[in-house]
Scaffold this active site. Structure first.
Site, mmCIF file in Angstrom:
data_model
loop_
_atom_site.group_PDB
_atom_site.id
_atom_site.type_symbol
_atom_site.label_atom_id
_atom_site.label_comp_id
_atom_site.label_asym_id
_atom_site.label_seq_id
_atom_site.Cartn_x
_atom_site.Cartn_y
_atom_site.Cartn_z
ATOM 1 N N HIS A 1 0.533 -1.062 -0.205
ATOM 2 C CA HIS A 1 0.199 0.114 -0.183
ATOM 3 C C HIS A 1 0.775 1.212 0.212
ATOM 4 C CE1 HIS A 1 -2.544 2.515 2.201
ATOM 5 N NE2 HIS A 1 -3.351 2.670 1.284
ATOM 6 N N HIS B 1 -1.210 10.960 -2.794
ATOM 7 C CA HIS B 1 -2.649 10.711 -1.857
ATOM 8 C C HIS B 1 -3.451 12.362 -1.107
ATOM 9 C CE1 HIS B 1 -5.196 9.092 1.616
ATOM 10 N NE2 HIS B 1 -4.644 8.462 1.056
HETATM 11 O O1 G3P Z 1 -6.705 1.300 -3.383
HETATM 12 C C1 G3P Z 1 -6.492 0.578 -1.977
HETATM 13 C C2 G3P Z 1 -6.620 2.335 -1.031
HETATM 14 O O2 G3P Z 1 -5.033 2.980 -1.139
HETATM 15 C C3 G3P Z 1 -7.366 3.231 -0.999
HETATM 16 O O3 G3P Z 1 -7.033 3.821 0.166
HETATM 17 O O4 G3P Z 1 -7.077 6.276 1.072
HETATM 18 O O5 G3P Z 1 -5.033 4.946 0.684
HETATM 19 O O6 G3P Z 1 -6.215 5.940 -1.126
HETATM 20 P P1 G3P Z 1 -6.476 5.368 -0.280
HETATM 21 MG MG MG Z 2 -4.457 4.341 -2.750
#
Ligand code: G3P
Ligand code: MG
Length: 242
Positions: free
Chosen positions: A13, A55
């Site tokens: 992630h 992000h």
């Molecule tokens: O793509 C999965 C996850 O990354 C979605 O949430 O806020 O971490 O981008 P976020």
């Molecule tokens: Mg994400």
């Protein structure tokens, strides 16, 4: 199954967010080093149209800059420190461009889920730019990426530019009309917060042929439970080798 790309069960992630500053080249290298085959990252756009990996809509949390990204030109942010907030050992880290990231992924042989994370009002513009870049520059040695977003407007715009894209529909909460939405955006995978998934929900989604990917799963016991229930992959801040 609706998708044609082979999705690994463990996806880093924002790279390996637990071990290195999120959404940086070092984070992607770290994910590879510890055994991940794919990473997920978030793509946004500067005021002057440069695609970057970040992000938040604001620069404050993950850089030494401040303010809204949407009003910044690339020149003004390219030298920001995107690592010290995490630890002083990463003080030389910069915000990566999408272009640079794609090239590093190719070198590392690291697959990806590209999340379109547009600044507000940029849903279509950013998606078109990302789809074009993937169409023209995605490394031939890599599996086709999954292109996901919480913005259905972005997904529609991206798919229009590159009909071969594998689209992932991201939901925080699964709306009652999710099947209609998934069909509209031609989704091939469904991405959900792992905290909302139940056995029944998984069966319902799988029954329609969609692989399910869940975020953010940092506990391996929880990940194994989700795999047993039928979840295809987890996004984790602490990727591990399978
Ligand atoms: O793509 C999965 C996850 O990354 C979605 O949430 O806020 O971490 O981008 P976020
Ligand atoms: Mg994400």
């Amino acid at each position: 199954m609706l998708t044609t790309t082979k999705i690994p069960r463990v996806i880093g992630h924002r790279g390996a967010k637990g071990f290195a500053p999120e959404n940086t080249i070092t984070s992607f290298r770290k994910a590879k080093e510890i055994g991940a085959n794919w990473v997920e990252f978030d793509v946004k756009e500067t005021e002057d149209g440069v695609l970057i990996i970040m992000h938040d809509d604001d620069l404050d949390r993950t850089t030494n800059g401040s303010g809204k990204l949407i009003s910044k030109k690339w020149e003004a942010i390219k030298n920001l420190d995107a690592g010290s907030w995490f630890s002083s050992e990463f003080k030389n880290e910069k915000i990566p461009t999408f272009d640079q990231t794609i090239s590093v992924l190719g070198q590392l042989n690291l697959g990806a889920n590209v999340e379109i994370k547009p600044c507000p009002s940029r849903e279509t513009r950013t998606a078109i730019a990302i789809a074009n870049e993937i169409k023209n520059k995605w490394p031939k040695n890599l599996p086709k990426p999954i292109v996901s977003s919480f913005s259905m407007e972005s997904l529609l715009a991206a798919k229009k530019i590159e009909p071969n894209l594998i689209i992932g529909a991201l939901f925080e909460k699964l709306p009652p009309d999710w099947k209609k939405i998934a069909k509209e955006v031609k989704a091939q995978t469904i991405h959900l917060d792992h905290e909302i998934v139940t056995k029944e929900l998984i069966m319902e989604i799988q029954g329609e042929g969609y692989p399910i990917l869940t975020y953010t799963v940092n506990d391996q016991t929880r990940a194994n439970y989700l795999f047993e229930l039928g979840v295809s992959a987890v996004f984790t801040d602490y990727p591990w080798k399978e």
